[in-house]
Design an enzyme around this catalytic site. Structure first.
Site, PDB file in Angstrom:
ATOM      1  N   GLN A 144     -14.323  14.312  -8.360  1.00  0.00           N
ATOM      2  CA  GLN A 144     -15.198  13.718  -7.053  1.00  0.00           C
ATOM      3  C   GLN A 144     -15.022  12.367  -6.833  1.00  0.00           C
ATOM      4  O   GLN A 144     -15.658  11.584  -5.642  1.00  0.00           O
ATOM      5  CB  GLN A 144     -16.510  14.564  -6.527  1.00  0.00           C
ATOM      6  CG  GLN A 144     -15.658  16.352  -6.418  1.00  0.00           C
ATOM      7  CD  GLN A 144     -17.349  16.308  -7.129  1.00  0.00           C
ATOM      8  OE1 GLN A 144     -17.805  17.766  -7.594  1.00  0.00           O
ATOM      9  NE2 GLN A 144     -18.729  16.187  -5.807  1.00  0.00           N
TER      10      GLN A 144
ATOM     11  N   ARG B 246     -34.243  13.160  -4.900  1.00  0.00           N
ATOM     12  CA  ARG B 246     -34.298  14.072  -3.480  1.00  0.00           C
ATOM     13  C   ARG B 246     -34.508  15.533  -4.049  1.00  0.00           C
ATOM     14  O   ARG B 246     -35.231  16.000  -2.887  1.00  0.00           O
ATOM     15  CB  ARG B 246     -32.263  14.231  -3.762  1.00  0.00           C
ATOM     16  CG  ARG B 246     -32.206  14.746  -2.263  1.00  0.00           C
ATOM     17  CD  ARG B 246     -30.623  15.402  -1.679  1.00  0.00           C
ATOM     18  NE  ARG B 246     -30.110  14.115  -1.951  1.00  0.00           N
ATOM     19  CZ  ARG B 246     -29.706  13.817  -0.402  1.00  0.00           C
ATOM     20  NH1 ARG B 246     -30.292  15.001   0.609  1.00  0.00           N
ATOM     21  NH2 ARG B 246     -29.011  13.137   0.166  1.00  0.00           N
TER      22      ARG B 246
ATOM     23  N   ALA C 168     -23.161  14.040  -1.730  1.00  0.00           N
ATOM     24  CA  ALA C 168     -23.780  14.178  -0.492  1.00  0.00           C
ATOM     25  C   ALA C 168     -23.666  14.953   0.356  1.00  0.00           C
ATOM     26  O   ALA C 168     -24.181  14.083   1.587  1.00  0.00           O
ATOM     27  CB  ALA C 168     -24.144  12.805  -0.803  1.00  0.00           C
TER      28      ALA C 168
ATOM     29  N   GLU D 181     -24.099  20.581   2.148  1.00  0.00           N
ATOM     30  CA  GLU D 181     -25.138  20.953   0.898  1.00  0.00           C
ATOM     31  C   GLU D 181     -25.913  21.419   1.544  1.00  0.00           C
ATOM     32  O   GLU D 181     -26.500  22.831   1.223  1.00  0.00           O
ATOM     33  CB  GLU D 181     -25.473  19.993   0.068  1.00  0.00           C
ATOM     34  CG  GLU D 181     -24.503  19.486  -1.081  1.00  0.00           C
ATOM     35  CD  GLU D 181     -25.078  17.801  -1.277  1.00  0.00           C
ATOM     36  OE1 GLU D 181     -25.551  16.776  -0.184  1.00  0.00           O
ATOM     37  OE2 GLU D 181     -25.916  17.546  -2.128  1.00  0.00           O
TER      38      GLU D 181
END
Lengths: 788, 511
Positions: free
Chosen positions: A208, A321, A521, A722
């Protein structure tokens, strides 16, 4: 960076949506993954010798038998690495090969290159390694006790949590251990390195983050970054597991390729992948919450300990997070949220869809379920009461929830899913049904969009127009199934005003777009789509200038719509016009760039705006449980999810459904297990169970919440990757609700995460124990009253 | 090794005995549409279709190519994803109905698992079309029970499966592989020209009769016996052990039979789970329900009863079932002599059995009388589909005049071997069937009788609690209470609504 041209704000709603750009290649088996590429005749294959100790000094290594094994071509240890041995993504500590000590079971100590993978795997077993074990820390509770952290603790505060807690009429103090999750991308980790003539390499990676693979390969080889080229066409799934973890494979293959002057493939068989690569963090969260008789939260104190493993990897961001999402959708007037980066002698945990967020959101929702039982309300009413809304907009870290959509979204779903009537029916069912119990829960998610590391919020793209009118787009984002290539191609076509079929996507390469951020993200489309749009706007600007001069028309007389170029009263086909522009020496290629505006989080003050905006959603899940065994089925799921103005609703719905099921798996059947030595015992799909088709409810209704992003995102869309994973938490809450039915909802029993049948069974046992206790208490009180 | 791979005849005798079909396709043939996801038969990315002629008709079924020796495919038609679009292309403009439906329903995201799903769905399409059976949700989920997808959440794949018939119609797709005379005649030619025994091949031996089997086993005393290989092959693909000579017993006609002589049901050792599943569907619904919870469709198509028993795993599901019925095992020695061992005496310790080195399992005998008595099988696992039991209970009650006159409580997952709870059985003997007090005492007996382990599948405590609760469940069922046991099949509406349960048993006193 430019604003959206005003004629382009209509979005994609009325368009005929393209399918995934590789759909036909997928179903015919023509899509090429790295292991499918033809092998060179002299290609070598890699396996590594792994530590069998969680924490130990290496006393000696004897690799004679390994070297002598027929078919083995090269064997390397740490000292054979020409450049740096540290391959950490951000900080330090992740070594390509261990040196004098090991700090998790499965850590690579040496690597073998052989003529086949089978030979390499057989050879590594012949090594003789002598260890001198040290004391190991295996549990985050231990790391907190021993104050062993990979990074310093961070705390977010608002109001005065301690003082407010004192005033609260009700308090709950408890803790919850949330287990992690194995990514189980279907394509395991893999890289192929091919040496070039200049001492550098071409690396085919399943990553990624190709730019990071490039940087780290350069580091281990001791060459410049420009000497390394990394290409990623597609991954067979990533989910965060190929953000930092993929680099090791590229680095190892590159070192062996340079040493042996031949192509080298490093593919991890599934068991190695499950043992040697990081997973979603476990979290041990302890909490104290004070609330009113109505169930309104007054104060919250959370201590969240992430099981980071042996090194930092991406854990700083992951734990941050988790903290940023410990409020989930709920206003906390007074809060103290502390995040600890626990060090354990286990594989270093890493990014996984949600990046810590799910561990905060689950905590928030567990708290709501418990408050609801304490104040005797339906959990949905407690959720709505505490939800961010007019007058309740400030997050604990100081960012305002500016879009007031959560309550509207929740109420729309409450209505469309028939929540209230089903709640009544379920209560009735549970009263009359001794062996089967049903549960229901509606849980929302509010998820912050932007990398919390500010510098990563940038995107780059490269657009070429060829003389036949075909368009080529490269960008920094990678394709792992999420449809990013398709969406960016749509954005390019739409911004140009041309037919989608003209746009060709190509693999992601570090020589096309440099220094790209990871595709993570959820920001792939936001960043790369905007960068592509920027490049198109640049080219289109040049074309407009050329048209004005060449045809002597005004600026607003030029347009490209429906694949036609409008030049005042005339029209011309796009290829014709492009050919003309070329003949007149107009540059038909441009880079594009985007950086996310408005964001900034001051870590010292623990205040700021980490996110450009929030993606929102909610889900209602209904379950039925067998009280004999704790086994259950999810019988219905209704989802309403906010993706702003959708760029491709088919792809977005696919993301929502897939994320939901992945989140459900995390909280139900997927259980990571470690033995007392620190060895992972769930090391194969035979003992680690991701959902199958039979686990998916027949009634599975997914709708998009129809509202444009109030921030200026690409075509007013919102990120989708997500956030919907956390909608799976509704299943866990519904199971908790079913358990609570056993004691008539007087008490919300603890329910382990994941809620395996075993966990649900003991959740019900706890509820029953509560019931028996309160009945006997009542009886004693009655007897005492009678005696008086 | 000789078989039909897509449209090509393969004839190759150079490969080792344990070389897998997956490696053969990918490494030797460049057919990389078939993927390796796990190399252990758990994910289905390597799924292929295999066509065999049975009673004159060509039948296709799915299998995991990652744990199947390529040489076991002798005489069969092996279909990979590459063939489907070529084959379907004759009528439909390029794509097979399964592929077309997957595209239209957005059934692929990362695409890595997709070829496996496509083949599972194509197999379902073939079977439903050739037998004129409608495709419903249950049949789709059954067909893809061994295929894992990590991206889509399955909804679009299930929808694609349900829509294949429509896409076939739209594309005017007519020709089924199973009706293709060309394939049929090529397969028939195989059988006529050459027996699959190919005893000359030194590494992979495929006898077709008992006599041949005894002959090759005598000649190769050290050779490993393989049937479906669904467990054995993991040694090869996970631990990278080389096998040497293999004797494949799956073609031995005598071992493949299910026979009934009026008093006894005899199950050949090489009968697959799928074959037993279809056989029991209408005859023995409780056996059928258990089989639908064992492994996946792909594994059930290959795995055999004999393998499951001989493998001696303490968590296998068929040994408890056979223990509940007091099955007799017929053992065959290489000299041709036989002996009978009761399953209760077969297991001697962890992974240890009575089977001598020169012996093999031939068949299992089950009394029809016992099959007619009350029996139930309860499997508890984390996941409904394709999971190994944490606990499995097989129970049989013989009832005479309101009393329990024979009791069998056989467990998997509770000890080092499949085991009967003898003391608990004895404690229940002679009791009145609705005597709840006796039942509660029995449960106490069980708690002192068994001491299960804790592992990644379940804790010792849960296993023991389940053993007790499942006995109670069986007892309730014996007494006519309708309790629901989740199976791999969809829950019916009647389960989900009230009125299905008898509510006489108040309270929850489990465990």
């Amino acid at each position: 960076m430019r604003k959206l041209p005003s004629d382009l704000v209509t979005g994609f709603k009325s368009d005929k949506l393209p399918m995934h750009e590789s759909a036909v290649k997928h179903v015919t088996g023509q899509a090429v993954y790295i292991d499918d590429m033809p092998e060179w005749p002299n290609e070598l294959h890699v396996a590594t010798g792994k530590s069998t100790e969680a924490h130990a000094d290496i006393v000696s290594i004897n690799l004679d038998k390994v070297r002598a094994y027929p078919g083995v071509v090269d064997v390397i240890v740490q000292s054979d690495i020409p450049g740096e041995v540290d391959v950490s993504p951000v900080l330090s500590g992740d070594l390509l090969l261990a040196g004098d000590f090991v700090h998790f079971i499965g850590q690579s100590i040496f690597a073998v290159a052989a003529t086949s993978l089978r030979i390499a795997k057989q050879a590594v077993e012949l090594a003789e390694v002598v260890y001198k074990p040290r004391i190991s820390t295996l549990h985050p509770k231990e790391s907190l006790e021993r104050q062993e952290f990979v990074l310093p603790t961070h705390t977010i505060q608002c109001g005065d949590a301690k003082a407010a807690m004192e005033t609260a009429p009700h308090k709950i103090k408890s803790d919850i251990y949330i287990k992690g999750q194995e990514h189980f991308y279907l394509e395991g980790q893999i890289s192929v390195a091919v040496p070039n003539e200049d001492g550098g390499v071409l690396v085919y990676a399943s990553s990624q983050h190709p730019a990071e693979v490039q940087k780290l390969v350069a580091k281990v080889l001791g060459v410049s970054v420009a000497q390394v080229l990394v290409e990623v066409r597609r991954m067979g799934g990533g989910f965060g597991g190929k953000e930092s973890q993929a680099a090791v494979l590229g680095c190892m293959a590159a070192v062996l390729a340079i040493r042996n002057r031949c192509p080298v493939k490093y593919r991890m068989p599934r068991q190695d992948d499950m043992v040697q690569t990081g997973k979603r963090h476990d979290f041990w969260n302890s909490y104290e919450v004070g609330f009113s008789a109505e169930g309104e939260i007054i104060s919250a104190e959370y201590d969240m300990v992430g099981k980071c493993g042996c090194t930092a990897d991406l854990s700083d961001g992951v734990v941050d997070r988790a903290m940023f999402h410990a409020d989930n959708a709920y206003f906390l007037p007074n809060a103290r949220i502390s995040g600890y980066r626990g060090k354990t002698h286990t594989v270093s945990n890493t990014a996984f869809r949600g990046f810590g967020g799910p561990k905060g959101v689950l905590l928030a929702e567990a708290v709501i379920e418990e408050i609801a039982c304490t104040v005797g309300k339906d959990a949905l009413d407690v959720r709505k009461l505490n939800c961010y809304q007019e007058g309740k907009t400030k997050t604990p870290y100081g960012q305002d929830v500016e879009e007031n959509v959560l309550l509207t979204l929740i109420e729309e779903l409450e209505e469309s899913s028939d929540y209230r009537a089903r709640r009544e029916a379920i209560r009735e069912f549970n009263k009359q049904s001794p062996f089967l119990k049903k549960g229901l829960a509606l849980t929302p998610v509010k998820f912050g969009i932007s990398f919390t590391s500010k510098h990563l919020n940038q995107g780059g793209a490269l657009v070429h127009v060829y003389t036949d009118g075909s368009v080529h787009i490269s960008h920094g984002g990678t394709e792992m199934g999420q449809g990013l290539y398709t969406k960016v191609a749509q954005i390019v076509a739409k911004t140009f005003g041309i037919d989608y079929q003209r746009v060709n996507v190509s693999s992601t390469r570090t020589d096309k777009v440099p220094n790209a951020s990871p595709t993570a993200a959820s920001a792939g489309t936001d960043l790369n789509g905007m960068a592509a749009l920027d490049a198109v706007v640049t080219i289109k600007g040049r074309l407009q200038e050329f048209a004005m001069e060449h045809f002597s028309i005004a600026a607003d007389a030029f347009a490209i719509t429906d694949d036609q170029v409008i030049l005042g009263g005339e029209t011309m086909s796009f290829p014709e016009f492009i050919k003309l522009a070329y003949m007149n020496r107009v540059s038909l290629s441009s880079t594009g760039f985007y950086k996310t505006p408005k964001i900034g989080y001051d870590r010292k003050a623990a205040k700021g705006r980490p996110f450009l905006y929030f993606s929102n959603g909610a889900a209602v899940s209904e379950v039925i449980v067998d009280t004999f065994t704790g086994e259950y089925k999810v019988t219905q799921v209704d989802i309403l999810h906010d993706v702003g103005d959708s760029i491709n609703s088919d792809i977005d719905i696919g993301q929502i459904e897939g994320a939901f099921v992945q989140g459900m798996g995390w909280l139900t059947t997927e259980e990571l297990s470690w033995d007392e030595k620190g060895r992972i015992t769930t090391n194969s799909p035979a003992n680690y169970k991701i959902p199958t088709s039979a686990d998916v409810p027949e009634k599975f209704n997914v709708k998009l919440f129809d509202r444009a992003n109030s921030e200026e995102s690409v075509y007013r869309s919102k990120a989708v990757g997500e956030p919907p994973l956390m909608l799976g938490i509704s299943v866990w809450c519904a199971l908790k609700d079913a358990c609570a039915s056993v004691c008539d909802y007087q008490f919300s029993p603890p329910l382990a995460v994941p809620a395996t049948p075993e966990a649900v069974f003991y959740g019900m046992q706890a509820a029953q124990a509560f019931q028996s206790e309160s009945q006997s208490k009542q009886k004693t009180e009655k007897d005492q009253a009678a005696n008086l | 090794m000789k078989f039909l791979l897509n449209d090509k005849l393969i004839d190759d005798n150079t490969l080792p005995s344990d070389f897998t079909a997956l490696r053969y396709l990918r490494e030797e043939r460049g057919l990389t549409g078939t993927k390796e996801g796990c190399a252990s038969g758990d994910c289905g990315a390597c799924t292929l279709l295999v066509g065999v002629i049975k009673e004159g008709e060509l039948h296709y079924s799915t299998f995991n190519s990652c744990i199947t020796p390529v040489q076991s495919l002798y005489g069969k038609h092996v279909v990979s994803v590459e063939y489907l679009s070529e084959f379907g292309g004759k009528a439909s403009g390029g794509l097979h109905p399964a592929q077309q439906a997957m595209v239209e329903h957005h059934g692929s995201q990362c695409g890595f698992c997709t070829p496996g799903f496509v083949l599972s769905l194509a197999g379902l399409f073939e079977n439903s079309q050739s037998s004129d059976k409608a495709i419903d949700r249950e049949s789709v989920c059954d067909a893809i029970s061994g295929n894992l997808c990590r991206c889509t959440g399955y909804r679009p794949i299930i929808d694609a499966g349900l829509d294949m018939v429509r896409t076939a119609k739209d594309a005017q797709f007519i020709e089924l592989m199973s009706k293709n005379d060309n394939i049929k005649s090529q397969l028939l030619a195989f059988k006529e020209v050459e027996k699959p025994a190919s005893l000359s091949n030194q590494s992979y031996l495929q006898p077709t009769t008992l006599a041949e089997l005894l002959q090759v086993k005598t000649a190769h005393a050290d050779a490993i016996m393989i049937a479906g290989g669904t467990d054995l092959m993991l040694e090869n693909t996970q631990r990278f052990h080389d096998f040497g000579t293999l004797i494949d017993v799956s073609h031995v006609a005598e071992l493949k039979q299910i026979q009934c002589n009026g008093t006894t049901l005899t199950l050949g050792a090489s009968v697959t789970y799928s074959e037993l599943e279809y056989f029991s569907k209408t005859r023995y619904p409780h056996i059928y329900n258990l089989l639908s919870r064992i492994a996946s469709r792909q594994i059930r198509n290959r795995g055999t009863i004999g393998g499951n028993v001989a493998n001696a795993s303490p968590i296998a599901d068929l040994p408890p079932l056979l223990l509940a019925f007091d099955a007799d095992i017929q053992l065959l020695k290489i000299d041709g002599s036989t002996r009978t061992v009761n399953i209760a005496d077969f297991y001697q310790g962890y992974k240890q059995t009575q089977l001598a080195k020169d012996e093999m399992i031939a068949s299992f005998d089950v009394s029809l009388n016992k099959l007619a008595q009350f029996h139930r099988f309860y499997k508890v696992s984390k996941r409904m589909e394709d999971d190994i039991s944490s606990v499995m209970l097989a129970v049989r009650f013989e009832v005479d005049n309101g009393h329990l006159t024979d009791v069998r409580l056989a467990f998997g997952g509770m000890a080092a071997t499949p085991i009967r709870a003898l003391k608990t059985e004895a404690a229940l003997m002679g009791k009145v069937i609705n005597d709840e007090q006796a039942l509660l005492q029995t449960i106490d007996t069980l708690r002192s009788e068994l001491m299960p382990l804790s592992d990644m599948r379940a804790s010792s405590r849960y296993r023991l609690d389940m053993a007790c609760n499942l006995i109670r469940k069986a007892w309730l069922e014996l007494n006519g209470t309708d309790v629901v046991t989740f199976s791999g099949h969809a829950l019916s509406e009647s389960v989900l609504s009230l009125g299905n349960e008898i509510t006489s048993q108040e309270g929850m006193t489990h465990a």
